[in-house]
Design an enzyme around this catalytic site. Structure first.
Site, PDB file in Angstrom:
ATOM      1  N   ARG E 103       0.671  -1.264  -0.068  1.00 49.27           N
ATOM      2  CA  ARG E 103       0.038  -0.057   0.013  1.00 49.27           C
ATOM      3  C   ARG E 103       0.838   1.252  -0.166  1.00 49.27           C
ATOM      4  O   ARG E 103       0.626   2.162  -0.948  1.00 49.27           O
ATOM      5  CB  ARG E 103      -0.769   0.001   1.407  1.00 49.27           C
ATOM      6  N   LYS E 138       3.898  25.323  -3.388  1.00 49.02           N
ATOM      7  CA  LYS E 138       2.501  24.479  -3.029  1.00 49.02           C
ATOM      8  C   LYS E 138       2.881  23.073  -3.000  1.00 49.02           C
ATOM      9  O   LYS E 138       2.453  22.624  -4.258  1.00 49.02           O
ATOM     10  CB  LYS E 138       1.382  25.034  -4.031  1.00 49.02           C
ATOM     11  N   LYS E 170       7.828  39.322  -1.708  1.00 49.02           N
ATOM     12  CA  LYS E 170       6.322  39.560  -2.130  1.00 49.02           C
ATOM     13  C   LYS E 170       5.830  40.894  -1.621  1.00 49.02           C
ATOM     14  O   LYS E 170       6.465  41.455  -0.821  1.00 49.02           O
ATOM     15  CB  LYS E 170       5.656  38.295  -1.645  1.00 49.02           C
ATOM     16  N   GLU E 200       8.260  39.901  -6.917  1.00 53.81           N
ATOM     17  CA  GLU E 200       6.838  39.477  -7.260  1.00 53.81           C
ATOM     18  C   GLU E 200       6.475  41.145  -7.649  1.00 53.81           C
ATOM     19  O   GLU E 200       6.452  41.989  -6.909  1.00 53.81           O
ATOM     20  CB  GLU E 200       5.966  39.175  -6.270  1.00 53.81           C
ATOM     21  N   ASP E 221       2.991  38.635 -11.558  1.00 49.88           N
ATOM     22  CA  ASP E 221       1.761  37.904 -10.792  1.00 49.88           C
ATOM     23  C   ASP E 221       0.520  38.214 -11.444  1.00 49.88           C
ATOM     24  O   ASP E 221      -0.058  39.653 -11.364  1.00 49.88           O
ATOM     25  CB  ASP E 221       2.097  38.171  -9.531  1.00 49.88           C
TER      26      ASP E 221
END
Lengths: 287, 287, 287, 287, 287, 287
Positions: E103, E138, E170, E200, E221
């Site tokens: 598994r 992410k 940022k 950014e 962005d």
């Protein structure tokens, strides 16, 4: 005499692992019941037998790791005798932490109190003699520091804590080195200079050889009372500043006779290997 | 029946920590003697008392972590009875690893064998009856898996391993929830669906209520033989598919009578909390 | 004399953490170049200065943790003197492991060799006298065992390894206890019985009081040569079996004079706190 | 300029391990003396030599892990110069924590201050020139982050922290790839796109080839002043946006001449590998 | 192009923890069945859908940790496309290890293959353009290195691995510093000199300011295609050596249009946050 | 219904490792900007899509580990539906901790909310039927407890948590044992007595055999609706107290039909293996 606890820094990871061992992926009953609306609760720890209490501060720290707000207050000093039915600690805090920590906290306190209770019997048996009762390295793996703490709480003294703080030369070492002299010489050369060396002996010949070495302690291993008496005499007259330890099959029946041979220390694992837990239970009520 | 060992992956870090606990900053005697010219040695493990042997594979793995070349060969199958004086394992390898691992390996095997030996007595006492002897969560912190393994080796069966694999609803849960029904309902809703729920009962009233819940096991806690007999009857006639467990102050004297009430399981911590280690010693010789 | 290495079990996690510290999320150059087609390579470690070599087995173990097939062969015995330009080890294995472990392995060997090289100077300065040169607890955090190993490789002897294997009673302890006698008494009561106690003294008065205690070692801290001479005399005539250690601002210039006062041990952190690394480089070629 | 400390989350386990290394199974003197009646104490940290102070917040955090109530207050800003005899920190708290943490806290602060002190000398030697002084990966295993922090406190700048945040292509990589061009191409393809690549060069030919690659930094390794001057010129006229670093046998004597060749960075491990600890002592008194 | 795997040293503890997470206190079915008489078994991994395979070597290493004798042989190269029904790996070894690791090994390979499969779609959509497809931070906590490995296997390139190997400034940083210039200046001063800085930007004003800083990458962005086109032009004419990255709501529909604006990189978390696992199953038979 | 969170003791090390994975050797931007003069900041978490929120308390705990003073306050109850644009949490604290924890906290909350959102769809599809929707062991390695928590938040119920809390007998076990009867018998003998056993069946023959065993759950694996209907009937008429689970290729389209066959549970990994993250962003402002 108050026995010093080890710093929490030495124990905290151990205690957390105990809790994780019991909780696994979660306390299904307690979490399911209380969720985040858990009520306050309080209760007592009640001794269910007479004995010497040890480990209450450790038990308290177990609860602390579940919730630092939990109040666990011993009602008896470590090393004092409790009666059957006596309240030995008070506890107060969130019900989920009380229930989740209960088993682990009791397990350790019951086990350590069992050791302390047994130790006290041996200590009391020779309490009027100058001989000291000491423990051994026969301890449950993972509990060395705490079981040795329980020995002290019971009135005994500790022998070495591990393989690194004292040198104990046994028959296998002697055989491998080709003799006591060779073994002591080789080892003395590479150990930290303040360390003491103890040599295990089983007969007069070995005692005699051991006396001549640069060592600190002679262990009389599994000797008869007569042999021990003779060995103690031989060591004392040597004028060497040597401590004498008796070891092997110590029982509550035999310990006094052994002490009367004049040895300085009697070591035994019996309080660890042949004791039973002191029964304690936790009684809770919701606020 | 062969009892399955846990995968080493579950135990290896534990075993290494045991060795580190004993070795500390080094085995001063052994390192000082042998350095990197350590000779081969071999020897035997000798039982010093009659008993049920458990934990030899664990002991072997302890030596493995010091030196994977060490050969540790059990001469007796886990769960078999040994006689006083019987050789139960053979060991061969570098002398330093043999001496450095000796104490830890013996400590665990002696402790587990003590549990197995005690368990066997309880199991044999009801061996001809359908009732099973099971253990509890009263285990030495850190040794849960291994002490429960020793229970099985001794012939007992395990109860739950921790707070997460079975739900046990006790008086404190019931009191906090406001009743057995509320407790069971709230918990059943948020637990993995295959989990079983056991409810602790202390009298007929509670047994009666418990029978009506969506639960799997009823524990009869500290009841008299008469009460237990009645409770078993009440539960069986309900037609509910419920297992019955008796618990509380189980002794070698009382266990048979309890089994004869027809309960399915009798749980007791006695083999863990009231047993003594089985004495084993290691005899080595240099090659 | 061969200095015993600590068992790998004590060092392996440390060594892996060193590698992880350097590698972080990956060795971008080496991984990018070789991928899984990494060629075999071999090379040598070359000393870039004269000195005493220490730590080659540790360096070899570093490479082992990247790839157990790597062959790292010291060409010089720990504690021997190397010349500038001398090949001190041979290495052979997968190029990626060689490059990935190079910096960590060199860093530890260069640092330990620096300590051994410096230690040897102090040791040689009193080589014909009975006094021993010993180290201290001033060590780089995390490297205690290895830096003390380097001391021994350099020819020095170790003082205590930590706060637990020997008791050192300093002025703050004495002040807190209300005197030397009180401090020794309280501590002696609760320590493992084989442990030795050392008391720090700064003047004759303190030496005199220390002599009367149940202790094992007297440290003469920052005394003048005249004071030390007097203190040694006072201690020797006491007939007590006490070891004497001198400490405080030991330099290559002062050490001989201090040894001539007759102290048994001179402790200094200089080889750790005031030494420079022994320069070593790794020369590789692809096969 | 204030140098940012790493988040405690990155350091806490490290600091606890340092304490455990020193404490072992317990601080026998301190625990024996104070037990749970430990008095409050306070004191100062006194510099015993002139130097640049670094690491006081780390030292404070060491005490925090023994007792969060301990107050450790630096009296000097990280990177400022202290005089011999100057009080550089104030400490107040339970005596047991003060004594138990003393050695570890001093060891780290003395070592880091030694690095900062040495770094400052190199930095000041080229303080009026645009060239920056940077460190290397020659650091004590386990202390990378903190030794690089000390470099910055001393006024230097950090080079890469490990093998993963910058690519450094050395002769072995180049040889294995079959040339600079091949090495750069293969590596550039599989690294995070924001990473920079530095190529080590040892002569004009290599500099010339390096200039043509998709790289960011050229290292001039162990070149003569004349070669460096020429290399800098060649690189600048290329119009490529390349940084230039000089490396190899940097000393306080040579650094200025090297900086005058116009390189952007000079890297040296000297403050780590050839510095001595700054002497600091802790003076305590009971309250 | 072969994607380099991280060294096992970086992954082994992670993989063991995965197994422990699934096994808990033991695989009750497998241990119960096979005990120590476990038979050999063999089988195949079969893809149940078309996709890009990633993670087979990781899966193999999972089995290795249960039993180093297990043979897991990928039948397809990482990054190649598999068909529904295709055998992608062969496995052979002790049945207990095969069943116990199944598994976990499948979970990681299915998840990574899902990411690679999704990545390939984005990469192919702009395969004829010079723009690169890159990932983001992410990622599932705990899987950063492996999910980024899967990105590369899918044909994408990695963006920074964490907060330490590249600086991304940022809006919150800019606001806190009081402007882009202040932020860049303060940060540039205290970071390792080879690190790159990305800023950014959300509009032309910010792009303009960013161009003037000592930075390396400008992120556009969430700009419109028109804005991006203008920004790319403005940056290119500046003559500054700046890389341009587009970010924000990248889809398979929009990515080509964005690439055509001339940006160097397009970053998207979609393959991690919006992909589904590639279905794979393990077919075993006993030998 | 409120879903109970696991105790932090079970999660804290995991959460810290997540932060360390992202932070690496330091958050270069944040540390560089704020140093130790970091201002207070506050902000909100805004949902960027409609969905079911899960994991906010976990996210809050992530920030706690960077700075215990950080205030993270969910504005929505776990399991409630959020709208696109809705503020779902408020955060306040030191800017450095807010920025350093942002990505990790969002990553876990977005992933768990994605699972909860998907789960809700399946649950709602059969909301008026007595059948329960349950999860599987197909979970991202390392996130088992949390992904199963998200299942519950979404309205599903958990299946077993791992290999140890329920026995699932699959075709490979049956084949290895030589039949269902043998497999069940051997396993039942050595498992904790409260554990339940589930048997996987693929046709009527197997269902029939399974009914006769001492088991608790029958899984109908990949059967047609017709087969399932028949199997359910056969099991119900047996009068055995057995739970029935359907498994295999469950989709939003097929689930209702399957539930209507009368099975008790439908298990599916779809919410884990085929869901996408719920988009959430953090909007900060300096105070």
């Amino acid at each position: 005499m108050k026995i010093p606890l080890p710093p929490w820094l030495l124990l905290d990871d151990l205690l957390k692992n105990w809790l994780l061992e019991d909780i696994g992926r979660g306390d299904r009953a307690t979490q399911g019941l209380f969720n985040d609306l858990t009520p306050e609760g309080k209760g007592q720890w009640i001794a269910k037998a007479e004995g010497i209490v040890a480990g209450l501060p450790i038990a308290g720290r177990v609860f602390y790791h579940l919730n630092p707000q939990t109040q666990f207050t011993p009602l008896i000093v470590e090393g004092e005798k409790c009666e059957n039915g006596q309240a030995i600690a008070r506890i107060e805090g969130k019900m989920d932490s009380l229930l989740m920590g209960e088993r682990v906290a009791l397990n350790i306190a019951m086990h350590l109190s069992g050791i302390a209770t047994s130790t006290r019997l041996y200590v009391d048996a020779i309490g009027d003699l100058p001989t000291h009762f000491v423990d051994t390295r026969k301890t449950i793996p993972g509990l060395r520091i705490l079981e040795k703490y329980a020995t002290e709480v019971g009135g005994g003294q500790n022998h070495r804590m591990g393989l690194d703080d004292t040198v104990m030369i046994k028959d296998n070492h002697i055989q491998a080195a080709g003799g006591i002299t060779e073994a002591v010489t080789r080892i003395r050369e590479v150990i930290p200079y303040p360390l003491t060396i103890e040599v295990e002996t089983g007969n007069m010949e070995e005692v005699k050889t051991a006396i001549e070495q640069d060592i600190n302690i002679i262990m009389l291993d599994n000797m008869s009372i007569a042999e021990m008496t003779e060995a103690v005499k031989m060591i004392r007259v040597s004028g060497k500043n040597l401590k004498i330890e008796a070891s092997g099959n110590i029982t509550l029946e035999s310990i006094r006779k052994i002490a009367e041979t004049g040895v300085d220390y009697i070591s035994s694992s019996a309080p660890v290997t042949r004791s039973k837990w002191l029964d304690i239970s936790m009684k809770l009520k919701n606020n």
